[in-house]
Design an enzyme around this catalytic site. Structure first.
Site, PDB file in Angstrom:
ATOM      1  N   ASP A 101       3.289 -13.384 -15.183  1.00 32.74           N
ATOM      2  CA  ASP A 101       4.106 -12.190 -14.981  1.00 32.74           C
ATOM      3  C   ASP A 101       4.461 -12.123 -13.486  1.00 32.74           C
ATOM      4  O   ASP A 101       5.402 -12.778 -13.046  1.00 32.74           O
ATOM      5  CB  ASP A 101       3.266 -11.000 -15.472  1.00 32.74           C
ATOM      6  CG  ASP A 101       3.977  -9.666 -15.400  1.00 32.74           C
ATOM      7  OD1 ASP A 101       5.194  -9.630 -15.570  1.00 32.74           O
ATOM      8  OD2 ASP A 101       3.298  -8.646 -15.190  1.00 32.74           O
ATOM      9  N   LYS A 129       7.449 -14.432 -17.768  1.00 25.27           N
ATOM     10  CA  LYS A 129       8.449 -13.404 -17.440  1.00 25.27           C
ATOM     11  C   LYS A 129       8.978 -13.694 -16.043  1.00 25.27           C
ATOM     12  O   LYS A 129       8.511 -13.102 -15.066  1.00 25.27           O
ATOM     13  CB  LYS A 129       7.792 -12.019 -17.410  1.00 25.27           C
ATOM     14  CG  LYS A 129       7.398 -11.434 -18.734  1.00 25.27           C
ATOM     15  CD  LYS A 129       6.927 -10.001 -18.494  1.00 25.27           C
ATOM     16  CE  LYS A 129       6.033  -9.490 -19.575  1.00 25.27           C
ATOM     17  NZ  LYS A 129       5.351  -8.237 -19.192  1.00 25.27           N
ATOM     18  N   ARG A 163      -5.436  -7.731 -29.615  1.00 19.92           N
ATOM     19  CA  ARG A 163      -5.416  -9.131 -29.179  1.00 19.92           C
ATOM     20  C   ARG A 163      -5.436 -10.077 -30.378  1.00 19.92           C
ATOM     21  O   ARG A 163      -5.023 -11.227 -30.280  1.00 19.92           O
ATOM     22  CB  ARG A 163      -6.646  -9.436 -28.318  1.00 19.92           C
ATOM     23  CG  ARG A 163      -6.686  -8.721 -26.976  1.00 19.92           C
ATOM     24  CD  ARG A 163      -7.874  -9.257 -26.173  1.00 19.92           C
ATOM     25  NE  ARG A 163      -8.149  -8.477 -24.979  1.00 19.92           N
ATOM     26  CZ  ARG A 163      -7.606  -8.670 -23.776  1.00 19.92           C
ATOM     27  NH1 ARG A 163      -6.713  -9.638 -23.631  1.00 19.92           N
ATOM     28  NH2 ARG A 163      -7.923  -7.934 -22.745  1.00 19.92           N
TER      29      ARG A 163
HETATM   30  P1  5GP Z   1       0.229 -11.719 -13.302  1.00 24.22           P
HETATM   31  O1  5GP Z   1      -0.949 -11.857 -12.396  1.00 24.22           O
HETATM   32  O2  5GP Z   1       1.057 -12.970 -13.442  1.00 24.22           O
HETATM   33  O3  5GP Z   1       1.073 -10.506 -12.946  1.00 24.22           O
HETATM   34  O4  5GP Z   1      -0.275 -11.311 -14.714  1.00 24.22           O
HETATM   35  C1  5GP Z   1      -1.079 -12.061 -15.417  1.00 24.22           C
HETATM   36  C2  5GP Z   1      -1.906 -11.250 -16.390  1.00 24.22           C
HETATM   37  O5  5GP Z   1      -1.395  -9.923 -16.619  1.00 24.22           O
HETATM   38  C3  5GP Z   1      -1.849 -11.940 -17.717  1.00 24.22           C
HETATM   39  O6  5GP Z   1      -2.855 -12.923 -17.802  1.00 24.22           O
HETATM   40  C4  5GP Z   1      -2.051 -10.796 -18.673  1.00 24.22           C
HETATM   41  O7  5GP Z   1      -3.435 -10.599 -18.850  1.00 24.22           O
HETATM   42  C5  5GP Z   1      -1.443  -9.595 -17.978  1.00 24.22           C
HETATM   43  N1  5GP Z   1      -0.064  -9.332 -18.481  1.00 24.22           N
HETATM   44  C6  5GP Z   1       1.102  -9.638 -17.894  1.00 24.22           C
HETATM   45  N2  5GP Z   1       2.154  -9.262 -18.641  1.00 24.22           N
HETATM   46  C7  5GP Z   1       1.630  -8.707 -19.755  1.00 24.22           C
HETATM   47  C8  5GP Z   1       2.212  -8.120 -20.948  1.00 24.22           C
HETATM   48  O8  5GP Z   1       3.421  -8.051 -21.160  1.00 24.22           O
HETATM   49  N3  5GP Z   1       1.331  -7.647 -21.875  1.00 24.22           N
HETATM   50  C9  5GP Z   1      -0.032  -7.698 -21.706  1.00 24.22           C
HETATM   51  N4  5GP Z   1      -0.782  -7.219 -22.680  1.00 24.22           N
HETATM   52  N5  5GP Z   1      -0.609  -8.247 -20.610  1.00 24.22           N
HETATM   53  C10 5GP Z   1       0.216  -8.738 -19.653  1.00 24.22           C
END
Ligand code: 5GP
Ligand code: MG
Length: 173
Positions: A101, A129, A163
């Protein structure tokens, strides 16, 4: 009122894509042994499906990462903990997560692993994303790129739940 589910990827569509990814990853490692590091908890479904479709010799370990703390937006601060046991030095490491994300989680973990002197570090995610990225980091292997919507199912949570849903969905507004 119950929110209505909008399915983005069915169980069948996921299985097909995971099979392709497994082949792609096996080919990239060309017979080299891999140390898989899954990032709990979100990775647990994708990781277990992926490794069972792969043929490479592998060791499988896990780390626990946390950035959301049950919010729908990332704090940008990633905590890494858990009982990680594997020797990383000289190994080909593949970090597996459910989704990339903002990119903070994978970047933080990849940097921590790099310090342990692996032979290589690559990353695999089921979902990406790209429009949400806050750091310059991309996964080496991606299942599906998606728009900026909150995803649930296939390992991804909504609060403490869902989940276990075998498909990937969002909620209708
Ligand atoms: P990042 O560090 O890249 O922002 O996010 C990574 C973590 O955020 C992912 O491993 C996941 O656990 C959580 N995450 C990011 N986007 C989503 C989403 O759309 N739904 C959910 N449930 N978790 C997300
Ligand atoms: Mg996660």
């Amino acid at each position: 009122m119950e929110k209505k589910e909008l399915v983005l990827y069915s169980r069948e569509a996921i299985a097909e894509r995971v099979g392709e990814l497994a082949k792609e990853i096996d080919a990239a490692y060309a017979g080299e042994e891999i140390l898989i590091i899954g990032l709990l908890r979100g990775c647990f479904v994708f990781c277990s499906d992926l490794v069972r479709e792969m043929k490479s010799k592998m060791e499988i370990d896990f780390m626990t990462t946390s950035s959301y703390e049950n919010n729908e937006s990332s704090s940008g601060e990633v905590k890494v903990f858990g009982d990680f046991r594997s020797e990383v030095k000289g190994r080909h490491v593949l970090i597996v997560d459910d989704i990339i994300d903002t990119g903070h989680t994978l970047q933080t973990v990849a940097e921590a692993i790099e310090k342990m002197e692996p032979a290589s570090v690559k990353t695999a995610v089921m979902l990406d994303k790209p429009s949400r990225r806050q750091v310059d980091f991309s996964a080496d292997f991606t299942g599906f790129p998606i728009d900026d919507v909150f995803i649930v199912g296939y390992g991804l949570n909504y609060g403490p739940y869902y989940r276990n849903k075998p498909y990937i969905y969002t909620y209708e507004d």
